[in-house]
Scaffold this motif. Structure first.
Motif, short mmCIF file in Angstrom:
data_model
loop_
_atom_site.label_atom_id
_atom_site.label_comp_id
_atom_site.label_asym_id
_atom_site.label_seq_id
_atom_site.Cartn_x
_atom_site.Cartn_y
_atom_site.Cartn_z
N GLN A 70 34.61 -63.65 -7.93
CA GLN A 70 33.52 -64.48 -7.42
C GLN A 70 32.15 -64.03 -7.92
O GLN A 70 31.27 -64.86 -8.15
CB GLN A 70 33.56 -64.47 -5.88
CG GLN A 70 34.84 -65.12 -5.34
CD GLN A 70 34.95 -66.60 -5.70
OE1 GLN A 70 34.14 -67.41 -5.27
NE2 GLN A 70 35.94 -66.95 -6.53
N HIS A 74 29.82 -66.46 -10.10
CA HIS A 74 28.44 -66.68 -9.64
C HIS A 74 27.46 -66.46 -10.80
O HIS A 74 26.53 -67.24 -11.00
CB HIS A 74 28.14 -65.73 -8.47
CG HIS A 74 26.77 -65.91 -7.92
ND1 HIS A 74 26.41 -67.00 -7.16
CD2 HIS A 74 25.65 -65.15 -8.06
CE1 HIS A 74 25.13 -66.90 -6.84
NE2 HIS A 74 24.65 -65.79 -7.37
N LYS A 104 44.09 -74.75 -1.15
CA LYS A 104 43.25 -73.72 -0.54
C LYS A 104 42.73 -72.75 -1.61
O LYS A 104 41.57 -72.35 -1.60
CB LYS A 104 44.06 -72.96 0.51
CG LYS A 104 43.22 -72.17 1.46
CD LYS A 104 44.04 -71.74 2.69
CE LYS A 104 43.34 -70.59 3.39
NZ LYS A 104 44.26 -69.78 4.17
N ASP A 107 40.03 -74.48 -3.52
CA ASP A 107 38.82 -74.61 -2.69
C ASP A 107 38.09 -73.28 -2.57
O ASP A 107 36.88 -73.20 -2.76
CB ASP A 107 39.20 -75.11 -1.29
CG ASP A 107 39.50 -76.61 -1.29
OD1 ASP A 107 39.32 -77.24 -2.35
OD2 ASP A 107 39.92 -77.13 -0.24
N ASN A 108 38.86 -72.23 -2.27
CA ASN A 108 38.23 -70.92 -2.04
C ASN A 108 37.64 -70.32 -3.30
O ASN A 108 36.66 -69.58 -3.24
CB ASN A 108 39.26 -69.92 -1.49
CG ASN A 108 39.58 -70.21 -0.05
OD1 ASN A 108 38.87 -70.98 0.61
ND2 ASN A 108 40.65 -69.62 0.45
N ASN A 109 38.28 -70.59 -4.43
CA ASN A 109 37.86 -69.88 -5.63
C ASN A 109 36.99 -70.69 -6.59
O ASN A 109 36.16 -70.13 -7.28
CB ASN A 109 39.09 -69.37 -6.38
CG ASN A 109 39.77 -68.26 -5.62
OD1 ASN A 109 39.28 -67.14 -5.56
ND2 ASN A 109 40.90 -68.57 -4.99
N LYS A 111 35.85 -74.34 -5.88
CA LYS A 111 35.02 -75.41 -5.32
C LYS A 111 33.62 -74.91 -4.97
O LYS A 111 32.64 -75.64 -5.05
CB LYS A 111 35.70 -75.95 -4.06
CG LYS A 111 35.11 -77.26 -3.55
CD LYS A 111 35.83 -77.71 -2.31
CE LYS A 111 35.19 -78.95 -1.72
NZ LYS A 111 35.81 -79.27 -0.42
N ARG A 112 33.55 -73.63 -4.61
CA ARG A 112 32.25 -73.11 -4.21
C ARG A 112 31.34 -72.79 -5.39
O ARG A 112 30.24 -72.28 -5.20
CB ARG A 112 32.44 -71.88 -3.33
CG ARG A 112 33.22 -70.78 -4.02
CD ARG A 112 33.26 -69.53 -3.18
NE ARG A 112 33.95 -69.75 -1.91
CZ ARG A 112 34.33 -68.78 -1.09
NH1 ARG A 112 34.08 -67.53 -1.43
NH2 ARG A 112 34.95 -69.04 0.03
N HIS A 113 31.83 -73.06 -6.58
CA HIS A 113 30.98 -72.82 -7.76
C HIS A 113 30.83 -74.10 -8.58
O HIS A 113 31.31 -74.19 -9.71
CB HIS A 113 31.60 -71.74 -8.65
CG HIS A 113 31.74 -70.42 -7.97
ND1 HIS A 113 30.66 -69.61 -7.68
CD2 HIS A 113 32.82 -69.78 -7.50
CE1 HIS A 113 31.07 -68.52 -7.07
NE2 HIS A 113 32.38 -68.60 -6.94
N PRO A 114 30.18 -75.11 -8.01
CA PRO A 114 30.11 -76.40 -8.72
C PRO A 114 29.38 -76.29 -10.05
O PRO A 114 29.57 -77.13 -10.92
CB PRO A 114 29.34 -77.29 -7.74
CG PRO A 114 28.62 -76.36 -6.83
CD PRO A 114 29.47 -75.12 -6.74
N ARG A 115 28.57 -75.27 -10.23
CA ARG A 115 27.81 -75.17 -11.48
C ARG A 115 28.50 -74.30 -12.52
O ARG A 115 27.92 -73.98 -13.55
CB ARG A 115 26.39 -74.70 -11.19
CG ARG A 115 25.63 -75.71 -10.31
CD ARG A 115 24.25 -75.22 -9.93
NE ARG A 115 23.39 -75.14 -11.08
CZ ARG A 115 22.69 -74.05 -11.40
NH1 ARG A 115 22.78 -72.97 -10.67
NH2 ARG A 115 21.91 -74.06 -12.45
N ILE A 155 39.05 -82.13 -6.18
CA ILE A 155 37.64 -81.70 -6.11
C ILE A 155 36.89 -82.09 -7.38
O ILE A 155 35.85 -81.51 -7.70
CB ILE A 155 37.52 -80.17 -5.85
CG1 ILE A 155 38.15 -79.35 -6.99
CG2 ILE A 155 38.12 -79.79 -4.51
CD1 ILE A 155 37.72 -77.90 -6.98
#
Ligand SMILES: *[C@@H]1O[C@H](CO)[C@@H](O)[C@H](O)[C@H]1NC(C)=O
Ligand SMILES: *[C@@H]1O[C@H](CO)[C@@H](O)[C@H](O)[C@H]1NC(C)=O
Ligand SMILES: *[C@@H]1O[C@H](CO)[C@@H](O)[C@H](O)[C@H]1NC(C)=O
Ligand SMILES: *[C@@H]1O[C@H](CO)[C@@H](O)[C@H](O)[C@H]1NC(C)=O
Length: 470
Positions: A70, A74, A104, A107-109, A111-115, A155
């Motif tokens: 992550q 990031h 899941k 999503d967890n790995n 989806k939280r980094h759309p950029r 997603i």
């Protein structure tokens, strides 16, 4: 034409999006360039942010990770660098067994980094090289891919390609290239459904292909130049079945994979090189592992990819490729070479300069060090040591024996001689063993001394003490 105008459009979009995020770093003009494997099995490696800078410094066209770290994702967000993410081997079965689990994970790995520009999602690493995983995991690769594909679609990442990198040991035969064939234990049960999925989704067969290994194992028959893309017309190899002419070992290996796919009816599946490279150092005696060869291999690779040469079986084919690796990784187990595949040292300085776009010509780089320690023709024979306490009695016997042969063998370790200091038994024995061996190797003298001695390509000379080598 179509693809270059799409490219121009993407560049425009990239420039535009950067304009919106004026605070972000300068636009990353994504070069058409080979990618880099960003392994991080080291306890001394730069931060993710610094690593992104180094990727840019090398003009990396993409980056490949061995998990979904992550912090690294990031740091890659908003950079425009295409990213390949990997699902760890041990969770492949659970993602195959449950669509919800796959959802899941995505999503967890991701989806939280759309950029983050995810390009490939790789399911496991060299899974088919581990027979212990045959029962639990091999049959789960394709079901996991299918579940992950659904999850990605959900997603908005439906364009991400799924694959699984395989080592060359997926093949039972690879020489001549036309004889390429998958191992019997995997051909029907594993490869057929995998290739069907890859073909159906227009994804790639990802192969980890290292000419270094077959060359190192068979230096008598394979010339170093051929393995390093430096072969000349007389080192070309012609496949007796296809009459295709090979100028380098990597092409042979890649075409063996194509032949293997072809035999199962999937000769049209595209190929991607998920790992390749050359070690820049190794243990004493690991021939060919040096900075010069690593630089030559990777620079030629970048240049070939820039020219889109393809392989003899598939000339001019587009083939994504990732060099291994970004860093020398000190925590990798195994032989010395394992810890020395990096383009950068852990302190962030170049092991050797490289422009991964392949646009830079060989001559415009600073001169490379000579093919020093490991490949050079010079050899020495020294006390093995390696940190183990040695049997002093045996060492003393070896010293006496060596000095008793020939003439003047041990003059340099007499008081006042250039090698008298340090005045220790081990240092004197090392000198004497080498001096003896240099005089007698041509007459059959061996570098053995009951297992106390070992050959090395690394010059053991120090200060004014010169260890001879002929
Ligand atoms: C591979 O995919 C192509 C294009 O979708 C299709 O025409 C072909 O039949 C497929 N090959 C096999 C062996 O399924
Ligand atoms: C061609 O390459 C081979 C293998 O590296 C080498 O032995 C040979 O001397 C080379 N020939 C020429 C003309 O450079
Ligand atoms: C970085 O590490 C390499 C290898 O250990 C060393 O040769 C080099 O001097 C170091 N550079 C700096 C700036 O510390
Ligand atoms: C040390 O070497 C001597 C001479 O080869 C041998 O006789 C002796 O058994 C060795 N000692 C040990 C502890 O191995």
């Amino acid at each position: 034409m179509a693809s270059s105008s799409i490219c121009a459009l993407l560049l425009l979009l990239a420039a535009f999006s950067c304009h919106c995020h004026a605070a972000a770093a300068a636009a990353y003009r994504r070069p058409r360039a080979i990618g880099v494997n960003y392994g991080n099995l080291g306890d001394d490696l730069p931060t993710a942010a610094r690593s992104v800078k180094l990727l840019r410094k090398a003009n990396a066209g993409a980056v490949k990770l061995y998990n979904a770290d992550q912090r690294i994702l990031h740091a890659l967000a908003g950079t425009g660098i295409p990213v390949s993410v990997m699902v760890p081997n041990d969770i492949v079965p659970s993602l195959a067994d449950s669509r919800a689990a796959a959802r899941k994970w995505v999503d967890n790995n991701l989806k939280r980094h759309p950029r983050v520009r995810v390009r490939y999602l790789l399911v496991g690493n060299e899974l088919l090289s581990y027979p212990a995983l045959a029962a639990s995991t091999w049959g789960k690769i394709v079901p996991a891919m299918k579940n992950l594909r659904h999850a990605l679609h959900a997603i908005g990442l439906g364009r991400v390609k799924l694959g699984t990198p395989l080592a060359m040991d997926a093949l039972a035969a690879s020489y001549p290239p036309s004889a390429g064939a998958f191992r019997e234990d995997i051909a029907d049960p594993v490869m057929r459904p995998l290739l069907d999925f890859l073909n159906h989704t227009r994804s790639y067969y990802f192969v980890d292909a290292y000419p270094y290994f077959p060359w190192a194992a068979n230096q008598k028959d394979i010339s170093l130049d051929y393995a390093l893309f430096e072969g000349n017309a007389s080192s070309h190899y012609v496949d007796p079945a296809t009459r295709l002419a090979y100028t380098n070992l990597l092409d042979q290996m890649l075409d063996a994979c194509i032949a293997a796919m072809d035999k199962l009816g999937y000769g049209g599946v595209k190929l991607a090189i998920s790992e390749t490279g050359w070690p820049n150092a190794g243990d004493p005696g690991q021939a060919g592992a040096n900075v010069r060869n690593a630089a030559l291999y990777n620079r030629h690779l970048a240049r070939r990819m820039h020219k889109k040469l393809g392989t003899p079986a598939r000339p001019r084919s587009k083939m994504p490729a990732f060099v291994f690796a970004l860093y020398n990784e000190d925590l990798k187990p195994g032989a010395g070479t394992e810890r020395h595949w990096g383009m950068f040292y852990p302190n962030g300085t170049w092991v050797y300069q490289i422009d991964l776009t392949g646009r830079r010509t060989a001559r415009s780089y600073p001169p490379l060090p000579p093919p020093d320690d490991q490949t050079g023709k010079l050899e020495w024979c020294v006390l093995a040591g390696g940190g183990k306490p040695l049997n002093e009695t045996a060492v003393a016997l070896a010293l006496n024996y060596a000095c008793g042969q020939g003439t003047g063998t041990c003059a340099a370790i007499q008081p006042g001689g250039a090698c008298y200091e340090p005045n220790t038994l081990d240092a004197h024995a090392s000198y004497a063993i080498n001096a003896y061996w240099q005089q007698f190797k041509a007459k059959g003298g061996s570098c053995y001394f009951n297992g106390l001695a070992v050959k090395t390509n690394k010059d053991p000379s120090y200060l004014s003490c010169k260890f001879p080598s002929y």
